[in-house]
Design an enzyme around this catalytic site. Structure first.
Site, short mmCIF file in Angstrom:
data_model
loop_
_atom_site.label_atom_id
_atom_site.label_comp_id
_atom_site.label_asym_id
_atom_site.label_seq_id
_atom_site.Cartn_x
_atom_site.Cartn_y
_atom_site.Cartn_z
N GLU A 1 0.85 -1.19 0.00
CA GLU A 1 0.00 0.00 0.00
C GLU A 1 0.88 1.24 0.00
O GLU A 1 0.63 2.21 -0.71
CB GLU A 1 -0.90 0.01 1.24
CG GLU A 1 -1.95 1.13 1.25
CD GLU A 1 -1.48 2.44 1.87
OE1 GLU A 1 -2.21 3.43 1.79
OE2 GLU A 1 -0.36 2.50 2.42
N GLU A 2 1.93 1.18 0.81
CA GLU A 2 2.78 2.36 0.97
C GLU A 2 3.47 2.75 -0.33
O GLU A 2 3.69 3.92 -0.60
CB GLU A 2 3.84 2.11 2.06
CG GLU A 2 3.25 1.90 3.46
CD GLU A 2 2.61 3.16 4.04
OE1 GLU A 2 2.57 4.18 3.33
OE2 GLU A 2 2.15 3.10 5.18
ZN LIG Z 1 -1.02 3.02 5.87
#
Ligand SMILES: [Zn+2]
Length: 692
Positions: free
Chosen positions: A392-393
């Site tokens: 996600e990052e």
């Molecule tokens: Zn996060």
């Protein structure tokens, strides 16, 4: 049967067939919601969180793969079904080395390291000289140049610099991370498009340091040396596949192609602490800054350029790694093919106690609680999918890749997606959703106790609002719901407990910070688990889905009013869209009245009504997508590149770019969408009449 005998029997049963955390007497058949509200345990939550935050674990790292095993094993232990990995290759960018040195007017090498604090065993990372702060996907490079201060690096800030005749060509631009949050990648892109040779983004104490309150280790704000890591991929230039960018697979290995994708930055960039940045900023001359640009450091800020010259060297590696999502299910009954998806990401820039560990630990407690409910005989009407996302990052990679691969299935059967990213960074509940689920979310918070407030989460939430009713925020793509809401058109919820969080994406976002400073006793982590479990259960088990589209249509009427006057000099008159939204609202009210006053529909009728309800959110998407950003198909919501929300994005962008010719076509798309929505709701109403 005498009570004593029953107890012995259930203890035996527990001992024989219940693993680990289930070695407790089997509960008597009770209400599933009371299981979900009573089971989350601070002790087990903290065990999860300790393990999740033991080491840094960005996507593709050995530790993040070990944690995928940990999540999978817990899913299995807690009784989830169909537990499996979902792997996708992705380009990952990590630091190799970096240095920043002032070469004029003094020679000074900056520290680029976070200070240790003896009581916090996790704060010694930078003792290893190979650890350097970095921006993922920054171009490797070595530049020496004069510096310029560009405030928060927003489009308005760059426009102001142009007005002041400050030429950025060949300069290193120093910008601050800003509150409210604005995407760091867009700052670097603006610097790049203005001809800058390099970028530095630092954390100003005005935004997340001592100007806001006590700093770590005495409080939650950022200490002098803290650095915010993060990705700067230019994702608005084309999110979604391919995640491998210009790399191609050949002969079993990945090779870099010759043409670098435009989503990848072309200049070096690095994040910095204010302790380091003040060495640059305090020596800048040139004009004093305009009002609003002065930060929290104890000197007058100047724009430059010079006389400070900085030597910036960034070496990042890029390689194709594996994003590994972990999925598990609780299969449903009457609507087994329908999916309620809940998700949280696992990867973290460093330890990620808040972001995302506090959410991951809560999701594991939700899995344990729903698993216990299942064992007690409560299987939900619809299938619940648990998703532990990766990367996600870096690029919202895990969730986007899965949603894209499951696109057809989600379009048909996706009911809702419930996201928790940073679960707990404070005590203030904040909930967002697509408008149809706003009332449902408010309602759920009434059933969960707020540890500080004494009343419910709803009460504490309402007490912070102006008119006594809690505000359910609009949600717009900055985390893992993006693909579900803005590409698929699924109803979404996003929840967190927030507060001052100055250590975001730094090494201090660790177990010490969360357990000592922000969530003692994990009262809020377990509250999140209770609320999330309840929300999930109700979405999965409601006979008729709780979407209330009259709220949505009303909100859209407000949005239409706002966009009509966005350009005050040339207002729009969107009468056709307005009439269509009213037709949509009326059809929704009609159905909602019938549902409130009529009998509960039987299984077959409910199933058909639910299918229609789900398709109303789908009706808010349109295949064409935004100009240059086809991934964003939603007609009501899209993120701007800064991650600010963009409401009625096609009209918004047409007004911004002066593309007036397209406005009638975009209005026609809205009319068609609202009429589709109204028709679906009338069909649902008709189905209820048939069943009566
Ligand atoms: Zn996060």
């Amino acid at each position: 049967m005498p009570a004593g005998k029953a107890t012995i029997q259930s203890v035996l049963l527990a001992a024989l067939c219940l693993p680990g955390a289930y070695a407790v007497p089997r509960p008597a058949r009770q209400d599933p919601e009371s299981i979900l509200l009573s089971l989350p345990s601070a002790e087990i939550y903290s065990r999860h969180l300790l393990n999740l935050t033991e080491e840094p674990h960005p996507a593709g790292s050995r530790r993040n793969m070990e944690l995928a095993d940990y999540v999978r094993d817990r899913f299995i232990e807690y009784g989830l079904e169909d537990v499996h990995f979902h792997d996708t290759p992705a380009l990952l960018s990590r630091s190799v080395s970096a240095s920043v040195e002032l070469v004029a007017p003094v020679r000074l090498r900056l520290k680029l390291a976070e200070d240790p604090y003896p009581a916090d065993k996790d704060s010694f990372l930078y003792r290893d000289p190979r650890v350097v702060p970095y921006h993922a996907y920054a171009r490797s490079g070595d530049v020496t140049a004069e510096t310029v201060y560009a405030n928060s690096g927003s489009p308005e800030d760059f426009a102001a610099l142009r007005k002041m005749n400050i030429n950025l060509r060949g300069k290193i631009v120093v910008m601050r991370y800003s509150e409210p949050y604005s995407y760091r990648g867009y700052k670097v892109w603006l610097a790049e498009t203005h001809g800058a040779a390099g970028a530095i983004i630092y954390s100003d104490p005005q935004d997340d340091g001592y100007a806001q309150g006590d700093a770590y280790p005495d409080g939650p704000l950022g200490p002098p040396s803290h650095v915010q890591l993060g990705s700067i991929v230019y994702d608005w230039l084309g999110p979604g596949e391919p995640f491998t960018f210009h790399w191609e697979r050949g002969g079993g290995t990945w090779k870099e192609g010759t043409v670098r994708d435009r989503q990848l930055p072309k200049i070096p960039s690095i994040p910095m602490s204010y302790e380091d940045a003040s060495e640059i900023l305090s020596r800048l001359s040139g004009p004093a800054v305009p009002s609003g640009w002065q930060g929290g450091l104890p000197f007058t800020y100047h724009i430059g350029p010079g006389p400070v010259r900085v030597h910036l060297r960034v070496e990042n590696s890029e390689r194709i790694g594996t994003m590994r999502n972990v999925l598990g299910a609780i299969r449903g009954t009457a609507e087994r093919d329908k999916w309620v998806v809940i998700g949280n990401h696992r990867d973290a820039w460093v330890y990620g106690a808040v972001d995302p560990g506090s959410g991951t630990a809560a999701m594991l407690e939700v899995a344990r609680s729903l698993g216990a409910a299942l064992r007690a005989g409560f299987r939900p009407r619809r299938t619940i999918l648990f998703a532990d996302w990766d990367a996600e990052e870096d690029l919202l990679g895990g969730s986007t890749s899965w949603a894209e691969q499951q696109r057809d299935r989600l379009l048909r059967d996706g009911v809702a997606y419930v996201n928790v990213d940073s679960g707990v960074s404070g005590h203030d509940f904040s909930g967002g959703s697509t408008p149809a689920l706003a009332g449902f979310l408010q309602d759920a918070t009434r059933s969960v106790h707020d540890p500080d407030g004494g009343g419910s989460v709803y009460d504490a939430w309402a007490a912070r609002s102006r008119d006594g009713a809690p505000v359910v925020e609009d949600i717009v793509g900055a985390t893992d719901y993006t693909a579900f809401q803005e590409n698929i058109g699924m109803s979404c919820i996003d929840m967190s407990f927030g507060g001052p969080y100055g250590v975001y994406h730094s090494e201090y976002d660790d177990y010490f910070w969360i357990s000592r400073i922000v969530d003692q006793g994990f009262r809020y982590g377990t509250t999140m688990a209770r609320l999330w479990g309840l929300v999930t259960w109700r979405l999965a088990n409601a006979t008729v889905l709780p979407m209330r589209y009259s709220d949505y249509a009303r909100k859209v009427l407000d949005y239409l009013g706002a966009i009509e006057t966005k350009d005050a000099a040339r207002p729009l008159a969107l009468e056709q869209a307005r009439s269509a939204a009213r037709r949509w609202r009326d059809a929704a009210l009609d159905l909602e009245t019938r549902l409130r006053e009529g009998p509960v529909p039987d299984d077959a009728a409910a199933r058909q009504v639910n299918d229609l309800l789900v398709r109303v959110e789908r009706a808010m998407t349109d295949g064409e997508g935004l100009k240059g950003r086809p991934f964003f198909k939603h007609l009501i919501y899209a993120p701007q590149p800064t991650y600010r929300e963009e409401i009625l994005p096609r009209l918004y962008e047409a007004i911004e770019t002066g593309d007036r010719d397209s406005i009638p076509r975009y209005e026609a798309q809205l009319v068609a969408a609202f009429d589709r929505a109204a028709l679906l709701l009338r069909q649902a109403r008709g189905r209820l009449e048939e069943g009566a």
